[in-house]
Design an enzyme around this catalytic site. Structure first.
Site, PDB file in Angstrom:
ATOM      1  CG  ASP A  37      18.048 -30.467  20.531  1.00 18.63           C
ATOM      2  OD1 ASP A  37      16.943 -30.284  20.204  1.00 18.63           O
ATOM      3  OD2 ASP A  37      18.859 -31.319  20.038  1.00 18.63           O
ATOM      4  CE1 TYR A  97      22.183 -26.173  13.632  1.00 16.83           C
ATOM      5  CE2 TYR A  97      21.728 -27.151  11.484  1.00 16.83           C
ATOM      6  CZ  TYR A  97      21.295 -26.707  12.956  1.00 16.83           C
ATOM      7  OH  TYR A  97      19.900 -26.801  13.026  1.00 16.83           O
TER       8      TYR A  97
END
Length: 267
Positions: free
Chosen positions: A54, A114
């Site tokens: 994003d 992540y």
């Protein structure tokens, strides 16, 4: 017409990007790479990415693939891309290599990793961290967050942590969810899964922040997990503190098998 597949590994600072996906009139990571490829090749290539990040999300190692008719030498392609993108100081092409035709940046992947960075009231705040660290105005209880994280690991329906979607499964295999407080006081949340739904990482960490500050009990958190429906009790944290660390792939002879398995699970 025969095409040659190339794997591109990319790193970027996502602060000034409107995400990965190419969009007309917007500065995106994929859009800049596509623009550069159009200057190199006569044909307009399609680009497939492993993890569509994003706006605001960073990457240490993103992976994408493109199919090119012109079949340039990969070393030349790497240098040419870097030259065309040299003014984009927040984007760097790490490598460019030829890939087998059954390599798929998204469907061949077996893991995405992540890290989400947080700082709480236990530590000093430095203004330069504002682009990469999320600030929490509370004293977070590490042991509570670790208990919550360990209870979320496994093969589960993570619908409570995903942006609602009409089609596709929200079942994912969360292999790692660690909460590590660094010497400088930052709290790093490390997550690894076969794949993540949209906003899933930021929602998972958001749930732990609520547990750590005492606003959400472990019992309620695990209850939401079993219901597998999105709830406002679990906040979506901002994207600027999230970094894609890397993408993992199996050995080359397993690409085709992994492609089939992933497509079956995601549809």
């Amino acid at each position: 017409m025969n095409k040659t597949r190339y794997r591109l590994d990319v790193a970027y600072d996502g602060a000034n990007f409107c995400g990965w996906a190419p969009q007309p009139g917007l500065r995106t990571v994929g859009g800049l790479i596509l623009d550069a490829l159009r200057l190199i090749c006569s044909e307009p290539p399609d680009i497939v990415v492993a993890a569509r990040t994003d706006a605001g999300v960073h990457a240490l190692q993103q992976v994408c693939h493109v199919d090119l008719i012109s079949s340039p030498d990969p070393v030349w392609l790497l240098h040419r891309l870097r030259s065309l993108l040299k003014s984009e100081t927040d984007l760097h092409i790490l490598s460019a290599v030829k890939a087998p035709v059954n390599f798929h940046a998204r469907f061949s992947a077996i893991g995405r990793r992540y890290v989400y960075r947080v700082i709480d009231k236990r530590s000093s705040w430095y203004p330069q961290n504002r682009y990469f660290v999320y600030r929490v105005n509370a004293f977070l209880q590490d042991y509570r967050m670790r208990r919550a994280a360990s209870g979320l690991i496994g093969l589960k329906d993570f619908g409570a942590f995903c942006k609602p979607r009409r089609m596709g499964s929200t079942v994912r295999h969360l292999r790692q969810f660690e909460v590590i407080r660094q010497p400088d006081g930052q709290i790093h949340f490390f997550l690894e899964s076969d794949a993540f739904c949209h906003s899933m990482v930021r929602n998972l960490v958001g749930s732990l922040i609520e547990v750590g500050r005492g606003a959400l009990t472990l019992q309620d958190l695990f209850c939401y997990t079993k219901i597998a429906k999105r709830t406002p009790k679990i906040p979506t944290l901002p994207p600027h503190a999230l970094t894609l660390i890397g993408i993992d792939y199996p050995q080359e002879h397993l690409f085709e098998c992994q492609n089939r398995k992933t497509r079956q699970k995601r549809t």
